[in-house]
Design an enzyme around this catalytic site. Structure first.
Site, PDB file in Angstrom:
ATOM      1  N   ASP A 494      17.943  59.491  45.853  1.00 21.26           N
ATOM      2  CA  ASP A 494      17.137  60.248  44.894  1.00 21.26           C
ATOM      3  C   ASP A 494      15.665  59.870  44.843  1.00 21.26           C
ATOM      4  O   ASP A 494      14.852  60.684  44.449  1.00 21.26           O
ATOM      5  CB  ASP A 494      17.833  60.388  43.536  1.00 21.26           C
ATOM      6  CG  ASP A 494      18.116  59.105  42.828  1.00 21.26           C
ATOM      7  OD1 ASP A 494      17.314  58.179  42.930  1.00 21.26           O
ATOM      8  OD2 ASP A 494      19.136  59.070  42.123  1.00 21.26           O
TER       9      ASP A 494
HETATM   10  O1  CEZ Z   1      20.227  55.744  41.148  1.00 20.78           O
HETATM   11  C1  CEZ Z   1      21.266  56.019  42.071  1.00 20.78           C
HETATM   12  C2  CEZ Z   1      21.799  57.353  41.644  1.00 20.78           C
HETATM   13  O2  CEZ Z   1      22.432  57.204  40.396  1.00 20.78           O
HETATM   14  O3  CEZ Z   1      20.752  56.051  43.378  1.00 20.78           O
HETATM   15  C3  CEZ Z   1      21.601  56.589  44.388  1.00 20.78           C
HETATM   16  C4  CEZ Z   1      22.017  57.992  44.009  1.00 20.78           C
HETATM   17  O4  CEZ Z   1      22.864  58.557  44.967  1.00 20.78           O
HETATM   18  C5  CEZ Z   1      22.727  57.943  42.670  1.00 20.78           C
HETATM   19  O5  CEZ Z   1      23.124  59.229  42.307  1.00 20.78           O
HETATM   20  C6  CEZ Z   1      20.856  56.560  45.692  1.00 20.78           C
HETATM   21  O6  CEZ Z   1      19.560  57.021  45.553  1.00 20.78           O
HETATM   22  O7  CEZ Z   1      15.408  56.698  40.389  1.00 20.78           O
HETATM   23  C7  CEZ Z   1      15.603  55.648  41.000  1.00 20.78           C
HETATM   24  O8  CEZ Z   1      14.803  55.182  41.807  1.00 20.78           O
HETATM   25  C8  CEZ Z   1      16.885  54.896  40.747  1.00 20.78           C
HETATM   26  O9  CEZ Z   1      16.786  53.600  41.200  1.00 20.78           O
HETATM   27  C9  CEZ Z   1      18.017  55.492  41.392  1.00 20.78           C
HETATM   28  O10 CEZ Z   1      17.707  55.779  42.736  1.00 20.78           O
HETATM   29  C10 CEZ Z   1      19.337  54.722  41.382  1.00 20.78           C
HETATM   30  C11 CEZ Z   1      19.562  53.662  40.339  1.00 20.78           C
HETATM   31  O11 CEZ Z   1      19.128  52.423  40.811  1.00 20.78           O
HETATM   32  C12 CEZ Z   1      21.016  53.467  39.963  1.00 20.78           C
HETATM   33  O12 CEZ Z   1      21.119  52.783  38.781  1.00 20.78           O
END
Ligand code: CEZ
Length: 808
Positions: A494
């Site tokens: 994301d």
């Molecule tokens: O969130 C996760 C998401 O909940 O990252 C995964 C994604 O597939 C999941 O759905 C890979 O990207 O916004 C950010 O930068 C966040 O750090 C998210 O990328 C991340 C969180 O670290 C999870 O708690």
């Protein structure tokens, strides 16, 4: 240093300093508490938005649960200060804030409780935390035993941090009728429109004591004085000052002055949590302690009559038993006995528990990301498939009429899409077929496909089949002239937000995932009697795979994507971000990679992405912003998506390895998800094997010093995928429309394994053994060989003794 208890119900850590961040967690459907071995705590409850009742000592930012959060001296925590009245010696349990190393220390992270047992200064201290099943509160029992040979004079000071509650209004006092410290606040707000919501919030934090304390303090500043939190000045005087807090930062400290005889044990019990008002606190008192504060007068052990005492034990203990039963409802559908005892312990006890946590709490969010919601509920297929079914219906009722899925699924009326859910991502449709197949494998509930569901907006409606069909069509349609899927501001990754925000950039992984979605959907079509659709989707997958191979194959692995400006990335010419894991594993699933490509990419992954802690998400980690890739490159190298061993992605890869029969590679990587076995590895990761963290630090080749360090974050889509690796891959006990297919993929080093698999109401006891003279997997039930290894006509309530013979 760390060990499971014999009954496997706890993981114990015997030092407060060896793994200072090691932790356990408890939850119910209203709250979650993450308890660190040294006594620090992070707790949140839902009302329905996540809120706190034990805050940091300054204005805290509201955010989703983050990895690698630091602990600090005034971090919220639950402690017991102990003072020897004769010598003035002070220490604290479990370890913080005074940091006196006790003679004996055991932190036991359990499934339904967390227990510390300490021995110090001829005192034995046991602190136990559990939760009720159905509301937000912490249930604490503190037992203190005089293990010496003479009578002692001591003071006990349970300290529960309350912290900075609100800049508008915060206060606290001891309320005698309740036998509780009650702290009050008003959640800060400014808009008049917010008032109706604000006035319903549980803005009180209480510490309710079963036994009336000798004294208390409610002002943090008065308690600490000049001594500070490591040696609070208030402990110097004989009794606490019984102070209050008036727009001062509150705390909840009580004092019990006691004189235990040699061998005497005393127990103190507390309830700590949020409440709307004092009436609610009175109810909670009644519920757990069964009598009101007025009757419970008297000091220490004299408090309450015998009768009341008995009743109170019932209320408190019954709640604890009830909570244990609640956690036990989350048992999975697989019990294993292999040569690898650490794996057994994790799979039999902690892995299903972590899946259950996700399925029940939705990561303490009222608008879980669509992909997370679907994958978390995919995991529930193994625990409580009804909830998976409902989750699918909920998600599909928010699908847009054009087939696309929203970025988050709203779980409460009025909840809004927040944080990352305001950023358009293009992968959400992938997870519909990919997660549904697991539910169908488990339940055979193909009738779900005929359920009628409305689309967002409420005007259009269609069957579940039509909904998902439209979603797959949407994915197929959202491709460019080359046949590659647009990425917009992100896909599964994301923070990969600048590859395609101008509308042209494409995702290599997503294109491959679209092909795989077509294949999975084709299988579902086939099994629900739609053979011609199935053929079309297989054709479609082949065509997409063709585009993938034309535009994304880089010679030894697949590129991650092509930017808005037409620049391919995740390729050998890149100095950073040269290879990404996701396109590699998924190309094995989608069938894009032929034998030759498969060999090459598996070799490339092993050479460039594998570390002692697992396979990294990309390498080398970016050390500078790449404006045509995005925010992911700005994360610290080796952390999170920028090249950590991001376990979610690692689990996809392992799943794919099993899908193509790469069982040795798969098992080696699967094993790396758990700390151990050697001590150096455990110290480096710094975590107990009671959960899989969302990542271990990566960038092993760039920053070996920090590589392996656990994020300590137990919110992760990893766990259902690991379960699938075990069910569909390693132990090969996957459901099919006809029954249970038995086809284990044991690593060569295992000769004998036994597995108990519950499936569609039946129990399968499976003994797997390598045998001389066997050339292929042979499956027997009641001595009779089962052709094709599929045990058909599974009878609900039945027990099956299954024997599997594998070649040596
Ligand atoms: O969130 C996760 C998401 O909940 O990252 C995964 C994604 O597939 C999941 O759905 C890979 O990207 O916004 C950010 O930068 C966040 O750090 C998210 O990328 C991340 C969180 O670290 C999870 O708690």
């Amino acid at each position: 240093m760390i060990r499971p208890t014999e009954d496997q119900q706890y993981y114990e850590l015997t030092s407060p300093t060896a793994l200072p961040k090691a932790s356990g967690f408890l939850w119910n459907n209203q709250m979650m508490i993450h308890m660190n071995c040294r006594g620090y705590a992070v707790a949140q409850f839902m009302q329905p938005e996540p809120a706190k009742y034990s805050y940091a000592p300054n204005l805290e930012a509201k955010t989703f649960m983050q990895p690698e959060q630091p602990y600090y001296a005034h971090h919220p925590g639950r402690f017991l200060f102990i003072k020897d009245e004769e010598s003035g010696y002070i220490f604290s349990a479990p370890y913080e804030p005074t940091r006196q190393v006790p003679d004996k220390f055991v932190f036991a992270a359990g499934k339904h409780d967390i227990v510390w047992t300490l021995g110090h200064w001829d005192l034995r201290i046991q602190m136990t935390l559990t939760l009720p099943r159905d509301h937000a509160a912490e249930l604490w029992s503190i037992k203190v035993t005089n293990t010496g040979s003479r009578k002692r004079k001591i003071s006990l000071y349970p300290y529960f941090s309350v912290g900075y509650m609100s800049w508008m209004n915060q206060s606290g006092e001891y309320v005698d009728e309740l036998g509780a410290i009650v702290c009050s606040a008003v959640t800060p707000y400014q808009k008049v429109q917010d008032y109706p919501k604000i006035k319903t919030l549980k803005d009180k934090t209480y510490l309710l004591a079963e036994k009336k304390p000798s004294a208390w303090e409610v002002s943090q500043e008065a308690f600490e004085g000049e001594g500070g939190i490591m040696r609070p000045s208030a402990l110097e005087s004989g009794t606490l000052a019984c102070g209050d807090a008036r727009y001062e930062m509150p705390t909840a400290v009580m004092q019990y002055r006691i004189q235990p005889e040699a061998g005497e044990e005393q127990e103190y019990r507390f309830v700590f949590g949020p409440a709307k008002d004092e009436a609610e606190i009175a109810d909670i008192r009644e519920r757990y302690f069964g009598f009101d504060g007025e009757k419970g007068t008297g000091e220490g052990t004299e408090s309450g009559s015998e009768e009341h005492q008995a009743y109170s034990e019932y209320g408190f203990d019954a709640a604890a038993r009830d909570y244990a039963a609640y956690v036990a409802e989350g048992r999975g559908s697989l019990t294993i006995d292999t040569p690898d005892k650490d794996l057994d312990n994790f799979v039999n006890h902690w892995l299903p528990r972590q899946m259950y946590y996700h399925g029940v709490t939705n990561r303490l969010s009222t608008d879980p990301q669509t992909r997370n919601y679907l994958q978390d509920h995919m995991g529930m297929s193994y625990i409580d498939p009804r909830s998976t079914r409902n989750a699918f219906l909920t998600a599909l009722s928010q699908q847009r009429p054009d087939g696309s899925m929203p970025d988050g699924i709203v779980l409460y009326e009025g909840a809004e899409l927040k944080y990352i859910n305001q950023v358009p991502h293009t992968d959400h449709c992938v997870w519909l077929p990919v997660c549904l197949i697991t539910y169908l494998d488990e339940t055979n509930d193909y009738a779900l496909l005929d359920e009628e569901v409305t689309y967002a907006g409420g005007e259009k409606s269609g069957t579940v089949f039509e909904h998902i069909d439209l979603a797959v069509q949407w994915l197929i349609g959202d491709r460019d002239e080359r046949g590659l899927n647009y990425i917009n501001q992100g896909d599964w990754c994301d923070p990969m937000n600048m590859v395609g925000y101008k509308g042209r950039g494409v995702s290599g992984w997503l294109t491959i995932a679209t092909a795989y979605s077509c294949l999975v959907w084709a299988d579902i079509c086939e099994r629900s009697g739609r053979s011609s659709e199935a053929a079309d989707y297989r054709q479609q997958a082949e065509e997409i795979n063709g585009a993938v191979n034309r535009h994304l194959w880089d010679g030894d692995w697949y590129a991650r994507g092509i930017t808005d400006d037409g620049v391919p990335f995740g390729i050998s010419a890149d100095e950073e971000g040269r290879i990404f894991i996701n396109p590699q594993g998924w190309s094995l699933l989608s069938g894009a990679a032929d034998e030759d490509k498969k060999e090459r990419l598996i070799r490339s992954v092993a050479e460039q992405l594998e570390s002692p802690y697992g396979v990294e998400k990309l390498a080398p980690s970016y050390t500078a912003m790449r404006e045509d890739v995005g925010r992911v490159t700005q994360k610290h190298p080796g952390s999170a998506e920028n090249g950590a061993v991001y376990n979610h992605a690692a689990a996809f890869y392992i799943y794919a390895l099993y899908a193509v029969g790469e069982k040795e590679n798969a098992y080696r990587l699967l094993r790396k998800m758990l700390p151990g076995a050697d001590e150096a590895d455990i110290r480096q990761r710094g975590q107990l094997p009671v959960f899989i963290p969302n990542y271990y630090r990566g960038a092993y080749r760039q920053f070996p010093r920090t590589a392996g360090r656990s994020s300590q974050l137990f919110n992760t889509g990893t766990v259902p995928w690991v379960y699938r690796c075990l069910i569909d891959g390693l132990f090969g006990v996957q459901g099919t429309p006809d029954g249970l297919r038995v086809s284990p993929q044991l690593p060569a080093e295992w000769n004998e394994v036994s597995v108990t698999r519950t499936f569609r109401g039946a129990e399968f006891r499976i003994a797997i053994k390598r045998e001389d003279g066997v050339s292929e997997t042979e499956v027997y039930v009641g001595g009779e060989r089962i052709e094709g290894g599929v045990i058909r006509d599974v009878a609900e309530g039945g027990t099956y003794a299954v024997e599997v013979k594998l070649p040596l």
